[in-house]
Design a protein around this motif. Structure first.
Motif, short mmCIF file in Angstrom:
data_model
loop_
_atom_site.label_atom_id
_atom_site.label_comp_id
_atom_site.label_asym_id
_atom_site.label_seq_id
_atom_site.Cartn_x
_atom_site.Cartn_y
_atom_site.Cartn_z
N SER A 1 108.49 10.94 78.94
CA SER A 1 107.11 10.48 78.90
C SER A 1 106.71 10.20 77.45
O SER A 1 107.23 10.81 76.52
CB SER A 1 106.17 11.55 79.46
OG SER A 1 106.46 11.83 80.81
N LEU A 2 105.76 9.28 77.29
CA LEU A 2 105.22 8.97 75.97
C LEU A 2 103.84 9.61 75.86
O LEU A 2 102.97 9.36 76.70
CB LEU A 2 105.12 7.45 75.80
CG LEU A 2 104.89 6.91 74.39
CD1 LEU A 2 106.04 7.29 73.46
CD2 LEU A 2 104.71 5.40 74.43
N HIS B 1 108.38 12.28 74.47
CA HIS B 1 108.25 11.74 73.13
C HIS B 1 106.80 11.79 72.68
O HIS B 1 105.96 11.08 73.23
CB HIS B 1 108.78 10.30 73.07
CG HIS B 1 108.99 9.83 71.67
ND1 HIS B 1 110.22 9.79 71.06
CD2 HIS B 1 108.10 9.41 70.72
CE1 HIS B 1 110.10 9.36 69.82
NE2 HIS B 1 108.83 9.12 69.58
N ILE C 1 103.77 11.38 69.86
CA ILE C 1 103.33 10.71 68.64
C ILE C 1 101.95 11.25 68.29
O ILE C 1 101.07 11.31 69.16
CB ILE C 1 103.27 9.18 68.83
CG1 ILE C 1 104.64 8.66 69.26
CG2 ILE C 1 102.84 8.50 67.52
CD1 ILE C 1 104.69 7.17 69.55
N ILE D 1 98.96 14.77 58.14
CA ILE D 1 99.98 13.84 58.65
C ILE D 1 101.25 13.93 57.80
O ILE D 1 102.37 13.87 58.33
CB ILE D 1 99.45 12.40 58.71
CG1 ILE D 1 98.35 12.29 59.77
CG2 ILE D 1 100.57 11.40 59.01
CD1 ILE D 1 98.80 12.64 61.19
N ASN E 1 105.02 14.48 59.13
CA ASN E 1 106.14 13.62 58.76
C ASN E 1 107.28 14.42 58.15
O ASN E 1 108.45 14.15 58.39
CB ASN E 1 105.70 12.53 57.77
CG ASN E 1 104.85 11.47 58.43
OD1 ASN E 1 104.80 11.39 59.66
ND2 ASN E 1 104.17 10.68 57.65
N GLY F 1 109.48 15.86 60.60
CA GLY F 1 110.29 14.93 61.38
C GLY F 1 109.57 14.33 62.58
O GLY F 1 110.20 13.72 63.44
N ASP G 1 106.75 11.79 64.57
CA ASP G 1 106.06 10.52 64.46
C ASP G 1 104.57 10.80 64.39
O ASP G 1 104.00 11.35 65.34
CB ASP G 1 106.34 9.63 65.69
CG ASP G 1 107.74 9.07 65.70
OD1 ASP G 1 108.41 9.18 66.74
OD2 ASP G 1 108.16 8.52 64.66
N LEU H 1 100.66 9.31 62.34
CA LEU H 1 100.01 8.45 61.37
C LEU H 1 98.52 8.78 61.31
O LEU H 1 97.99 9.54 62.12
CB LEU H 1 100.24 6.96 61.72
CG LEU H 1 100.03 6.48 63.15
CD1 LEU H 1 98.58 6.52 63.60
CD2 LEU H 1 100.55 5.05 63.28
N VAL H 2 97.86 8.20 60.31
CA VAL H 2 96.44 8.47 60.09
C VAL H 2 95.62 7.46 60.88
O VAL H 2 95.74 6.25 60.69
CB VAL H 2 96.09 8.38 58.59
CG1 VAL H 2 94.59 8.59 58.38
CG2 VAL H 2 96.88 9.41 57.80
N TRP I 1 95.98 2.39 68.44
CA TRP I 1 96.92 2.27 69.56
C TRP I 1 96.54 1.11 70.46
O TRP I 1 95.37 0.87 70.74
CB TRP I 1 96.98 3.57 70.37
CG TRP I 1 97.27 4.76 69.51
CD1 TRP I 1 96.43 5.78 69.20
CD2 TRP I 1 98.49 5.02 68.82
NE1 TRP I 1 97.05 6.67 68.36
CE2 TRP I 1 98.31 6.23 68.10
CE3 TRP I 1 99.72 4.36 68.72
CZ2 TRP I 1 99.32 6.79 67.30
CZ3 TRP I 1 100.72 4.92 67.93
CH2 TRP I 1 100.51 6.13 67.24
N THR J 1 99.05 2.41 76.73
CA THR J 1 100.35 2.66 76.10
C THR J 1 100.99 3.97 76.53
O THR J 1 102.17 4.02 76.84
CB THR J 1 100.18 2.65 74.57
OG1 THR J 1 99.86 1.33 74.15
CG2 THR J 1 101.43 3.11 73.84
#
Lengths: 142, 269
Positions: free
Chosen positions: B44-45, B64, B66, B75, B79, B82, B84, B86-87, B95, B99
């Motif tokens: 699943s995302l 997965h 994010i 953030i 990172n 390891g 994923d 982002l700001v 996004w 999704t």
């Protein structure tokens, strides 16, 4: 050992060790924060620094489940710009193991530590600095 | 004008300043949230909106995750681990629509300072998941066992302590049914969740406990006190906000450890 300083806006932390930047999977899931290009939302990724890719376990099932969400054309072109040859078409039953490896490496292993994300419509540039992609708008843009 | 300015001063600037210290106190996943995450099917995302130091991003290695957060410093920590991440903003995120299979938003919505902004953030969570996708939101409750808050809009102090950032261990998958002490205070056997009256570490002191816990506060020289803005939710308040969204269906709504915990599903675009 090198201590990397985070140079963006107001941060002042110093870390030893490696950062992992933006992967192409993530790049393919984002669009301009101003919601430009509602039909075909995408950002153009230009990398100025790509660190050696971190090895990730290959999961064909996961990549298969991502396919409907991906703009393959964008993925193909961006991979090419980073020096990775992936098939021009989405994978299917005829895709070779070697091709799958290239797809996996481009989607999930290579990552951009320094670069820019540019909206083709409004030309707004979002930075990737020291692995951190900043998708925030400024006060006057909101 | 409240809204974005209030949040800039009393949420975003604060988290960015306290990032290292904050991260060092956020290591114990909340069992109810961890249980939800562990049940997410493989491949699943999932988006963690307001992911902080990435505490939940590695709990379910089959899915997965994010993350996104307002704090660049937090953030960076993600990172470095390891993940994923982002700001991005919670009301106007980066996004694409439809999704994710799931979105989680843990102890974040209570930082929005107006009804309109809370609804906008809930709307954004719905936008980014696919039809049939699910969203988990948790917020601090007004109704507390230990501390009686009378006002819903409060400032909760954070006493900053200097922490040398060192490379955090990559989080290991933990069986949520096994009770395990992460090297935290042995005097705290109960599951630790983020709530106004639960001490996660000696460094986080509510205004109520400042006087009674002088022993824990005197051991560390606190250089600065930051006031974080919170809107504490009444029973049913979060459900009512979700009711404003035409394409949300509430699946579960419970009170747990001084938080409201709600799961809702996206019924159509």
């Amino acid at each position: 050992s090198s201590i990397r300083k985070i140079g963006s806006t107001r941060s002042n932390l110093n870390f030893e060790g490696e950062f992992e930047g933006m992967r192409l999977l993530v790049h393919n899931l984002i669009r301009c924060t101003k919601a430009c290009m509602s039909d075909d939302p995408r950002l153009e990724l230009v990398a100025s620094r790509v660190d050696p890719p971190e090895s990730k376990p290959f999961k064909k099932q996961f990549i298969t489940m991502m396919l409907p969400r991906l703009n393959w054309n964008l993925f193909y072109n961006t991979s090419k710009s980073l020096g990775i040859d992936v098939p021009q078409q989405m994978p299917d039953d005829s895709t070779t193991d070697e091709q799958w490896q290239a797809i996996h490496s481009a989607l999930l292993e290579v990552n951009v530590v320094e670069g820019t994300l540019t909206c083709p419509e409004c030309k707004r540039v979002f930075p990737i600095e020291n692995s951190v992609a900043n998708m925030l708008l400024n006060e006057d843009e909101v | 004008e409240g809204g974005a300015h209030l949040e800039e001063e009393h949420v975003h600037k604060v988290y960015d300043q306290i990032a290292s210290h904050f991260s060092s106190t956020r290591y114990k996943p909340w069992p109810l949230v961890e249980g939800f995450i562990v049940d997410i099917p493989p491949d699943s995302l999932v988006c963690d909106v307001g992911c902080g130091n990435g505490k939940y991003l590695g709990v379910n290695k089959g899915a997965h995750f994010i993350g996104c957060d307002r704090s660049a410093n937090l953030i960076s920590i993600c990172n470095q681990r390891g993940f994923d991440a982002l700001v991005s903003d919670g009301i106007r995120s980066c996004w694409k629509a439809n999704t994710f299979d799931y979105a989680i938003c843990i102890a974040v919505l209570h930082h929005f300072s107006t009804v309109e902004r809370r609804i906008a953030a809930l709307n954004e969570l719905l936008r980014i998941v696919r039809v049939g996708g699910k969203v988990l939101v948790t917020v601090w409750a007004l109704e507390q066992e230990k501390k009686k808050y009378t006002e819903q809009d409060v400032f909760v102090p954070w006493h900053l302590q200097e922490v040398t950032p060192k490379k955090p261990k990559k989080p290991q998958y933990r069986n949520p049914n096994k009770k395990k002490s992460d090297g935290a205070s042995s005097a705290d056997p109960s599951p630790v969740v983020q709530s106004p009256s639960t001490l996660e570490s000696k460094a986080e002191i509510t205004s109520d406990q400042e006087s009674s816990d002088s022993s824990s506060s005197s051991s560390a020289e606190s250089k600065q006190v930051y006031q974080r803005y919170y809107h504490l939710f009444k029973q049913g308040e979060l459900d009512e906000l979700i009711g404003h969204l035409p394409n949300a269906r509430i699946e579960k709504s419970v009170y747990d450890h001084e938080n409201w915990y709600v799961v809702f599903e996206k019924t159509n675009t």
